[in-house]
Structure formats: C-alpha cells, structure tokens
Design an enzyme around this catalytic site. Structure first.
Site, PDB file in Angstrom:
ATOM      1  N   ASP A 179       6.060  -6.417  -8.350  1.00 40.82           N
ATOM      2  CA  ASP A 179       5.722  -7.308  -9.457  1.00 40.82           C
ATOM      3  C   ASP A 179       5.040  -6.626 -10.637  1.00 40.82           C
ATOM      4  O   ASP A 179       5.486  -6.753 -11.777  1.00 40.82           O
ATOM      5  CB  ASP A 179       4.810  -8.435  -8.964  1.00 40.82           C
ATOM      6  CG  ASP A 179       5.432  -9.278  -7.873  1.00 40.82           C
ATOM      7  OD1 ASP A 179       6.512  -8.912  -7.376  1.00 40.82           O
ATOM      8  OD2 ASP A 179       4.839 -10.300  -7.515  1.00 40.82           O
ATOM      9  N   GLU A 414      -0.663  -7.114   4.346  1.00 40.03           N
ATOM     10  CA  GLU A 414       0.386  -7.153   3.328  1.00 40.03           C
ATOM     11  C   GLU A 414       0.616  -5.766   2.729  1.00 40.03           C
ATOM     12  O   GLU A 414       1.756  -5.332   2.559  1.00 40.03           O
ATOM     13  CB  GLU A 414      -0.012  -8.145   2.239  1.00 40.03           C
ATOM     14  CG  GLU A 414       0.996  -8.314   1.123  1.00 40.03           C
ATOM     15  CD  GLU A 414       0.504  -9.278   0.048  1.00 40.03           C
ATOM     16  OE1 GLU A 414       1.242  -9.455  -0.944  1.00 40.03           O
ATOM     17  OE2 GLU A 414      -0.609  -9.829   0.176  1.00 40.03           O
TER      18      GLU A 414
END
Length: 445
Positions: A179, A414
């Site tokens: 991102d 994550e």
C-alpha cells in the site's frame, strides 16, 4: 492432514500447531479472514496465499477459499480486492461497503465488494494447492476455477493495458498489495488531496495499530481521492489514460500475471485443456516486463509511472519479485541476485536480519511503518519461490530459515521489524500462518 511432509523437530512441530490454530481461528463459513481485528472481511491475495496453507491440513478448505472469492468475480473478469462479509458490522472496516457502493455498478456481483483488484497470484496458488494435495476432487475444483482464472487474466491483459505495451497498470497503490511503499511516493505526490477531507471518515486501522506503524493521513487522503475518482467513473477502465490520477506498471503485479500464465499452462495440462496459449502469453509478459521495467543502470526492476513515463527511483523489494518468472533471462536473474544479496536487502545463506520491504540503506527506510521497511511473509514466500525456480537453492534455504525464525520469535504476526524480527501489525494473521505451514512442509531441495 494431507500426506505431505510435516516438520520433524519439536520447535517446528509447535510452530505447525500454532499456524493451524491461527487458520482455524480465522476461518469463516467459506473463507478465512486475514485477521479478527483489522481485516474482518475477505481479501483477494490473502485468500490465494491462505489456500496454499490450507492445502497442507484441510484441502477442501483451500478450494472453498478460492471458490468463494471467485464467486464475487465481476462480469468483466476482475476479482475484487475485498469481498465484504455481510455478517460483519458495516463500520468495522474503512473504507466499508457503503464507500465502495458496488451495488450501483452494472456487472458487479450481488455481494458487496470493492472495485479494485490485487496481484493475480491466484492461479499460482491454485496450482500450488493442487500439487500439495492432489486428488480427484482437487482436479475437479481446478477445472471449475480454470475459466474464472482465465477471465481474470483476460481482464488485466485488455482493460488494464493502458500503456499498450503488454503490461497491466494498477490504478491505486492498494492494487499493488504494498500500500504505502516508497515506490508510489512520486506518482502519489501528483494526486491532489487534502488531509482535512479525511474528517468525514474514521480510520479504523488506527484503533488496532500505532499511527507510526501505518500509512500517514496524507497517504490516506490520496488513497480516498483516487478511489473516489474511479468510483465516480463507475469503475470503468476505458477512460483511464485520459483522466485517472494514478496509473503505474508494477513489477510484482506483472510478474504475478506472467507467473499465473505459467500456472495456467500447468492447470490446463492437468484438466485436458491446451496449455500453449498460456505459455505464449507468459513469454510476451516476460519480454514486456524486461523491456519496460528493468533499469540497466540500477540493475533492478522499478515501477513505471504512466503519467510521466518515468521509472520510479526507489529500490524496493518489488525489484526482486520478477524472479517469479521461470523464463526471466539469465542477465536479469543475475542482476536480481546481486541486488538481493547487497546491503540493501541482505539475502544470504545465513540471514542475521529478515528481508526488508525497502532498501535498508535508504534515507527514507522506516523499520516500523507498514511497507516502508518491515518484513512480510508473503513477499518472502514469493522471492523464495523465484529463487528455487532459478536454481538458487542455498539462498532460498537461507530465506526459508529466516521466515521460520520470524515465526519462532514473534508468532504469526502481520509483518515484522526488519532488524529485530519483533512482530508488528495484527496478531494471528492468516497468510503468515498459511505460508509458514508451506515452508515448514517444503524444505529446499
């Protein structure tokens, strides 16, 4: 459990059980949520990686995972990057289904989705899942998925070839999967946006992670501005070249598209279809990727900003991912190896530090902020897959050991600190668990 190799050491056996518990804990009725905190819906490339892990312990869930995602495929062939779970409160994630408003778009599925896509790693995942746990039911699932995977590739090769050179363009940084990578700083800087506009929304991510670990408010304002422009155009691609504010050819996205064609050739051979067209398309993608995105001056691959025609300058882990292409020319394979083992990334047969997502020698390297430095299990898996495909087994073994060490140190987070290996982001993360299972079960040979 499948008949595949499972870890033999006590430490690895405990990691295996941790990964299985994580996947089980995130399982919904037909898909796996990336996490129960920040990501409560279904994400596209997450499901692809997660299917690879399920193949080792619950193969029917691997096929259910992929099938549920492709049940939300749009009529034009795009596979949305988020499929919203109607059982989850609408305000549990931003941007939620109301923001995307897919129900108002002709050709969207009945279920609410986003209008963006993510790297097309799905054919590669389906082929891996089948080879990890081959069966008649798996072959039948491959046969059902095959035309949908072909439609996904067709969408990218036609609607998204904005540059006209045989590569797909991404229309938002979210489509890259990375991102807020420094790779997007230059093209994003040209997107007009006001941070004050975010006042109309609530960033749910900051309720689960420190602001220093996440994209900035200015990043988010630009993300929202780009989506708003695409949504206003009805998520149509025919006017992208004229009006859309963000258009980039990404090395990872296109390497995944080429690798998908190679995987589809394997799938086609397994189900009795013709693999030839896939092999031909794969060769064209590889040629275009080398011609368009390889910079002989830096010796690595960079995204190309179609608004300026220039390659973006940052040296990120995106530059290593064309290793996914089995037909990548030897010159570029060697250039990637040199880049990977340099002090920028530190790939080695014994790795004292994890593989970072950005050049750790760069002035803008940030070890805590999302894709601007931290290490990610899915990118490690892709790079390892590429190393194995090109015969760099010792480096692949070093990367595998580093991946296992990350999970040993921090569990299934994550992402991870690129210097210390400390876990960052959401705990109990789906693709970390799934790909941990895969590397534990597939030692380098």
């Amino acid at each position: 459990m499948s008949g595949k190799l499972v870890p033999a050491t006590p430490d690895e056996d405990e990691l295996w059980r941790l990964a299985v518990r994580t996947l089980d804990g995130n399982w919904e009725h037909d898909h796996t949520a990336p996490s129960r905190t920040l990501y409560p819906h279904q994400w596209s490339w997450d499901s692809a990686f997660i299917a690879i892990g399920w193949a080792h312990v619950h193969p029917d869930r691997a096929w259910t995972e992929l099938t549920s995602l492709f049940d939300a495929q749009w009529r034009d062939g795009r596979v949305p990057h988020i499929v919203f779970n109607p059982a989850v409160p609408v305000d549990a994630y931003f941007p939620g289904p109301g923001f995307w408003a897919s129900a108002a778009v002709d050709g969207a599925p009945r279920v609410a989705t986003s209008g963006l896509v993510q790297p097309p790693v799905h054919a590669l995942a389906a082929w891996h899942a089948y080879r990890r746990a081959p069966s008649e039911s798996g072959r039948a699932a491959l046969g059902r998925l095959y035309p949908r995977l072909v439609a996904q590739q067709r969408y990218l090769a036609t609607h998204r070839d904005v540059g006209g050179a045989g590569l797909a363009s991404i229309v938002h940084p979210w489509e890259s999967g990375l991102d807020n990578s420094p790779a997007w700083d230059a093209p994003l800087a040209a997107v007009p946006a006001e941070v004050a506009a975010l006042g109309a929304y609530r960033r749910r991510d900051l309720a689960h992670a420190a602001a220093a670990h996440r994209p900035t408010d200015l990043d988010y304002a630009r993300y929202v501005a780009i989506v708003t422009a695409y949504r206003t155009a009805g998520y149509r691609d025919d006017g992208l070249a004229d009006e859309h504010p963000f258009l980039v050819e990404c090395p990872l996205f296109n390497a995944a598209m080429g690798a998908a064609e190679h995987a589809l050739a394997g799938i086609a051979g397994e189900i009795g279809a013709d693999p030839g067209p896939h092999t031909e398309r794969a060769a064209r993608i590889t040629t275009a990727l080398v011609n368009r995105l390889y910079d002989p001056t830096t010796g690595t691959f960079h995204p190309r900003d179609l608004r300026t025609g220039r390659l973006t300058p940052a040296r990120t882990v995106l530059g290593l991912t064309p290793l996914l292409l089995p037909d990548l020319p030897a010159r570029q394979v060697e250039a990637i190896r040199v880049e990977a083992v340099s002090s920028r990334f530190g790939l080695a047969t014994r790795m004292p530090r994890p593989l970072p997502s950005h050049d750790r020698t760069a002035a803008d390297f940030e070890p805590l902020r999302y894709w601007r430095g931290p290490s990610w299990m899915n990118i490690n898996w892709l790079v390892r897959h590429g190393l194995l495909g090109h015969g760099h087994t010792e480096l692949a073994a070093g990367l595998r050991a580093s991946m296992i060490e990350l999970a040993t140190t921090a569990g299934c987070h994550e992402y991870f600190h690129p210097e210390t290996g400390v876990g960052l982001g959401s705990p109990a993360f789906g693709w970390t668990a799934a790909l941990l299972l895969d590397v534990l079960a597939t030692p380098d040979r």
